[in-house]
Design an enzyme around this catalytic site. Sequence first.
Site, PDB file in Angstrom:
ATOM      1  N   SER A  46       0.815  -1.204   0.000  1.00 28.01           N
ATOM      2  CA  SER A  46       0.000   0.000   0.000  1.00 28.01           C
ATOM      3  C   SER A  46       0.856   1.264   0.000  1.00 28.01           C
ATOM      4  O   SER A  46       0.360   2.353  -0.316  1.00 28.01           O
ATOM      5  CB  SER A  46      -0.941   0.018   1.208  1.00 28.01           C
ATOM      6  OG  SER A  46      -1.895  -1.017   1.123  1.00 28.01           O
ATOM      7  N   GLY A 219      -2.762   3.529  -4.146  1.00 27.01           N
ATOM      8  CA  GLY A 219      -3.303   4.412  -5.167  1.00 27.01           C
ATOM      9  C   GLY A 219      -4.785   4.703  -5.084  1.00 27.01           C
ATOM     10  O   GLY A 219      -5.480   4.367  -4.124  1.00 27.01           O
ATOM     11  N   CYS A 244      -9.345  -2.386   3.073  1.00 26.25           N
ATOM     12  CA  CYS A 244      -8.644  -1.180   2.644  1.00 26.25           C
ATOM     13  C   CYS A 244      -9.035  -0.814   1.205  1.00 26.25           C
ATOM     14  O   CYS A 244     -10.162  -0.422   0.965  1.00 26.25           O
ATOM     15  CB  CYS A 244      -7.139  -1.352   2.823  1.00 26.25           C
ATOM     16  SG  CYS A 244      -6.231   0.214   2.888  1.00 26.25           S
ATOM     17  N   GLN A 248     -12.859   0.046  -0.589  1.00 27.23           N
ATOM     18  CA  GLN A 248     -13.215   1.174  -1.437  1.00 27.23           C
ATOM     19  C   GLN A 248     -13.752   0.697  -2.786  1.00 27.23           C
ATOM     20  O   GLN A 248     -14.743   1.245  -3.309  1.00 27.23           O
ATOM     21  CB  GLN A 248     -11.988   2.061  -1.641  1.00 27.23           C
ATOM     22  CG  GLN A 248     -11.448   2.676  -0.359  1.00 27.23           C
ATOM     23  CD  GLN A 248     -10.015   3.160  -0.518  1.00 27.23           C
ATOM     24  OE1 GLN A 248      -9.504   3.295  -1.630  1.00 27.23           O
ATOM     25  NE2 GLN A 248      -9.351   3.416   0.605  1.00 27.23           N
ATOM     26  N   HIS A 329      -6.949  -2.565   8.896  1.00 25.62           N
ATOM     27  CA  HIS A 329      -6.289  -3.856   8.672  1.00 25.62           C
ATOM     28  C   HIS A 329      -6.519  -4.781   9.863  1.00 25.62           C
ATOM     29  O   HIS A 329      -5.835  -4.665  10.879  1.00 25.62           O
ATOM     30  CB  HIS A 329      -4.789  -3.666   8.442  1.00 25.62           C
ATOM     31  CG  HIS A 329      -4.456  -3.107   7.102  1.00 25.62           C
ATOM     32  ND1 HIS A 329      -4.187  -3.908   6.019  1.00 25.62           N
ATOM     33  CD2 HIS A 329      -4.390  -1.827   6.655  1.00 25.62           C
ATOM     34  CE1 HIS A 329      -3.941  -3.143   4.955  1.00 25.62           C
ATOM     35  NE2 HIS A 329      -4.069  -1.876   5.324  1.00 25.62           N
ATOM     36  N   GLU A 331      -5.653  -7.784  10.140  1.00 31.01           N
ATOM     37  CA  GLU A 331      -4.455  -8.610  10.357  1.00 31.01           C
ATOM     38  C   GLU A 331      -3.328  -7.822  11.009  1.00 31.01           C
ATOM     39  O   GLU A 331      -2.302  -8.402  11.402  1.00 31.01           O
ATOM     40  CB  GLU A 331      -3.981  -9.199   9.022  1.00 31.01           C
ATOM     41  CG  GLU A 331      -3.161  -8.263   8.149  1.00 31.01           C
ATOM     42  CD  GLU A 331      -3.952  -7.144   7.493  1.00 31.01           C
ATOM     43  OE1 GLU A 331      -3.324  -6.235   6.926  1.00 31.01           O
ATOM     44  OE2 GLU A 331      -5.198  -7.163   7.552  1.00 31.01           O
TER      45      GLU A 331
END
Length: 360
Positions: A46, A219, A244, A248, A329, A331
């Site tokens: 990311s 991005g 994440c 979206q 997240h 995890e």
Amino acid sequence: MKGFLKLENGEIFEGELSGNTDKEVYGEAVFFTGMTGYQEVMTDPSFNGQVVVFTYPLIGNYGINLTDNESKKPQPAALVMSECHKTGHHYACDKTVEKEAAEAGIPILTGLDTRALVKRIREHGDMGAVITTNPDKIDVASFTPIGERQLVADAAVKKVEIFGEGSHHVVLVDFGYKESMVTSLVEQGCKVTVVPYDMAEEEIHQLNPDGLLFSNGPGNPKQLNSFLPAYKRLAETYPTLGICLGHQLLALAFGGDTEKLRFGHRGANQPVQDLETKKVYITSQNHSYVVKENTLNESDFSILFKNINDGSIEGLVHNTLPIITVQFHPEAHPGPADSEEIFHKFMEQLRSKGRETAYA
């Protein structure tokens, strides 16, 4: 070697440059607030294409080990820190941060006032930045804006990868996944097949998954608009978890919209509240974009989580389909594991789907 960071607003910060010093490096200047976890940050896809500014001064103090990487290579365009420790004082240390960055061709800029730099980012928002040895000849505005760059194609896998031998088969649609996501699913008893983000939906059906995970990645999610109809059809077919960027993309696919934050959520201490239970989680996050709340009316999604600091959407649940999405997240890595129960909820959806199939 003397080096400089030049922001798109024209401001220049001077420091010492090491690693890749042969050419200018452009990226979006963002900051990470965690006290530990720099290795996971360096290898989190990311962060692909970004100039990561570490706010904590002890970067590199425990070195780099062989087990905590989140991908096969370091991902940021450049690293900026107050000080980079030359040695790693830990029994598991395999190499130094400086060596790891140098091998990956990533420049490190140290010795500058990171506090002042982060204040500028908070005031003006995430900005384009160039690492260079000659700032007078650099026009930051001449570089392609980060929101228009195709970063997922670089961060995502190019061929199928398979992990685990569990009784539930999860296909992970990859936009730049963290390896700890796969580890979490394998620990839950899953076989995980990681596929490229542009794999044809017919090929995904042929894999016969029990469920799908749309991963994190770098991005602007709207760079992937052409894939949204296929993602919607897939999510309507299988129990689905989006994390994440995956969160979206699913919101966009079902009719919602996204926007860019002034400066993103990055770090291991973002407070998030479950709107149903009122329980608060401290979460690990890394994103620049969020789902716009006023665009969800026609999406059939309900808001499940919100960020306590700014009220932004942190998770959604579909009203009729087994789809859960989270902006954070579960995890972690780095960060607290408060929200790992998201994976448990996903597993329950897979088991429910299995029962439906058995009784059909």
